[in-house]
Design a protein around this motif. Sequence first.
Motif, PDB file in Angstrom:
ATOM      1  N   ARG A 166      41.105  29.326  49.707  1.00 37.93           N
ATOM      2  CA  ARG A 166      40.435  30.626  49.547  1.00 37.93           C
ATOM      3  C   ARG A 166      38.965  30.429  49.192  1.00 37.93           C
ATOM      4  O   ARG A 166      38.098  31.145  49.704  1.00 37.93           O
ATOM      5  N   GLN A 167      38.701  29.474  48.316  1.00 36.85           N
ATOM      6  CA  GLN A 167      37.327  29.217  47.917  1.00 36.85           C
ATOM      7  C   GLN A 167      36.494  28.784  49.112  1.00 36.85           C
ATOM      8  O   GLN A 167      35.339  29.191  49.271  1.00 36.85           O
ATOM      9  N   GLY A 208      41.418  32.191  37.523  1.00 39.35           N
ATOM     10  CA  GLY A 208      42.173  31.238  38.330  1.00 39.35           C
ATOM     11  C   GLY A 208      42.456  31.773  39.701  1.00 39.35           C
ATOM     12  O   GLY A 208      43.497  31.467  40.299  1.00 39.35           O
ATOM     13  N   SER A 209      41.556  32.589  40.225  1.00 43.37           N
ATOM     14  CA  SER A 209      41.710  33.181  41.557  1.00 43.37           C
ATOM     15  C   SER A 209      40.335  33.446  42.144  1.00 43.37           C
ATOM     16  O   SER A 209      39.314  33.328  41.461  1.00 43.37           O
ATOM     17  N   VAL A 210      40.314  33.814  43.415  1.00 43.02           N
ATOM     18  CA  VAL A 210      39.068  34.053  44.140  1.00 43.02           C
ATOM     19  C   VAL A 210      38.961  35.533  44.475  1.00 43.02           C
ATOM     20  O   VAL A 210      39.924  36.133  44.966  1.00 43.02           O
ATOM     21  N   THR A 217      54.953  36.738  49.909  1.00 46.05           N
ATOM     22  CA  THR A 217      53.673  37.368  49.613  1.00 46.05           C
ATOM     23  C   THR A 217      53.663  38.767  50.178  1.00 46.05           C
ATOM     24  O   THR A 217      54.545  39.152  50.948  1.00 46.05           O
ATOM     25  N   LEU A 272      39.985  44.410  42.554  1.00 48.55           N
ATOM     26  CA  LEU A 272      40.549  43.484  41.571  1.00 48.55           C
ATOM     27  C   LEU A 272      40.788  44.219  40.257  1.00 48.55           C
ATOM     28  O   LEU A 272      39.845  44.546  39.542  1.00 48.55           O
ATOM     29  N   ALA A 278      35.848  31.161  40.374  1.00 54.03           N
ATOM     30  CA  ALA A 278      37.148  30.502  40.270  1.00 54.03           C
ATOM     31  C   ALA A 278      37.033  29.213  39.460  1.00 54.03           C
ATOM     32  O   ALA A 278      36.059  28.469  39.574  1.00 54.03           O
ATOM     33  N   ALA A 323      42.010  37.076  51.800  1.00 52.98           N
ATOM     34  CA  ALA A 323      42.698  37.455  50.570  1.00 52.98           C
ATOM     35  C   ALA A 323      44.201  37.559  50.757  1.00 52.98           C
ATOM     36  O   ALA A 323      44.966  37.341  49.811  1.00 52.98           O
ATOM     37  N   TYR A 371      43.243  26.738  33.384  1.00 57.50           N
ATOM     38  CA  TYR A 371      43.272  28.187  33.285  1.00 57.50           C
ATOM     39  C   TYR A 371      42.107  28.771  32.504  1.00 57.50           C
ATOM     40  O   TYR A 371      41.908  29.963  32.488  1.00 57.50           O
ATOM     41  N   SER A 429      46.060  28.092  49.238  1.00 54.90           N
ATOM     42  CA  SER A 429      45.746  27.517  47.935  1.00 54.90           C
ATOM     43  C   SER A 429      44.411  28.076  47.462  1.00 54.90           C
ATOM     44  O   SER A 429      43.627  28.624  48.251  1.00 54.90           O
ATOM     45  N   LEU A 430      44.129  27.900  46.186  1.00 54.46           N
ATOM     46  CA  LEU A 430      42.846  28.364  45.653  1.00 54.46           C
ATOM     47  C   LEU A 430      41.692  27.675  46.368  1.00 54.46           C
ATOM     48  O   LEU A 430      40.676  28.315  46.678  1.00 54.46           O
TER      49      LEU A 430
END
Length: 226
Positions: A180-181, A11-13, A216, A20, A53, A171, A58, A176-177
């Motif tokens: 980022r995508q 659920g992330s990029v 953040t 990671l 992603a 990053a 999820y 939002s996802l």
Amino acid sequence: MPQRLPLFPLGSVLFPGLVLPLNVFEPRYRLLVQDLVAGAEDKDAVRGFGVVAIKAGYEVGEGNAQALHEVGCVALLREVTETEDGRYELVTVGASRFKVVGIDESAGTPYLTGLVEPFGDDDTEDDEDEGGLQLLSAAVARRFEEYREVLDIGGAEAPEDPRVMSYLVAAAMVLSLDQRQALLEAPDTATRLRTELAVLKQEIALVETFGAVPATELPDLPANPN
């Protein structure tokens, strides 16, 4: 010609050069780690997997590959630690980007095995010469510093390499996802930096106008040239 690559939906990029950490506990992904470790003796094998992603939710069930974004990033294994209860704690680093063009239905693995092709070219900056790219990167660095000051967040100093800079900012920003995508899918560094510059200007203006301060932290992560 497409190549086979194990896929790890998240659920992330993941961006190239970024670290990671992962805690792997699902049986099918524990098997994925075991397969990668077992294949480490093959010098031609890629000791990594593809992070893609998830578009919504999820998790992705079997035969539900359409729930994934098409563009992902190869995660190379750097550290693998098996815990007493059979989980794996991984440290991976993003490498090259890829596009999923299909799923290998004959792979016979409980995890998805994608058919992938290289995506984008960060070494081709359209008509941007090296000097122009450095100026663009410097402009993003200045805006990013202003962004951090407005949000009162810390982090590492901006890198000099425009490519590394573009991925670090992608990053670290509060996005939002989908945003980022979109940055991951930018065809080259120059396009990504121009997009980030526009987004930074917009976000700084919004924060200064409405006083909204997302929480953040800029990841203080080592850049990796992979």
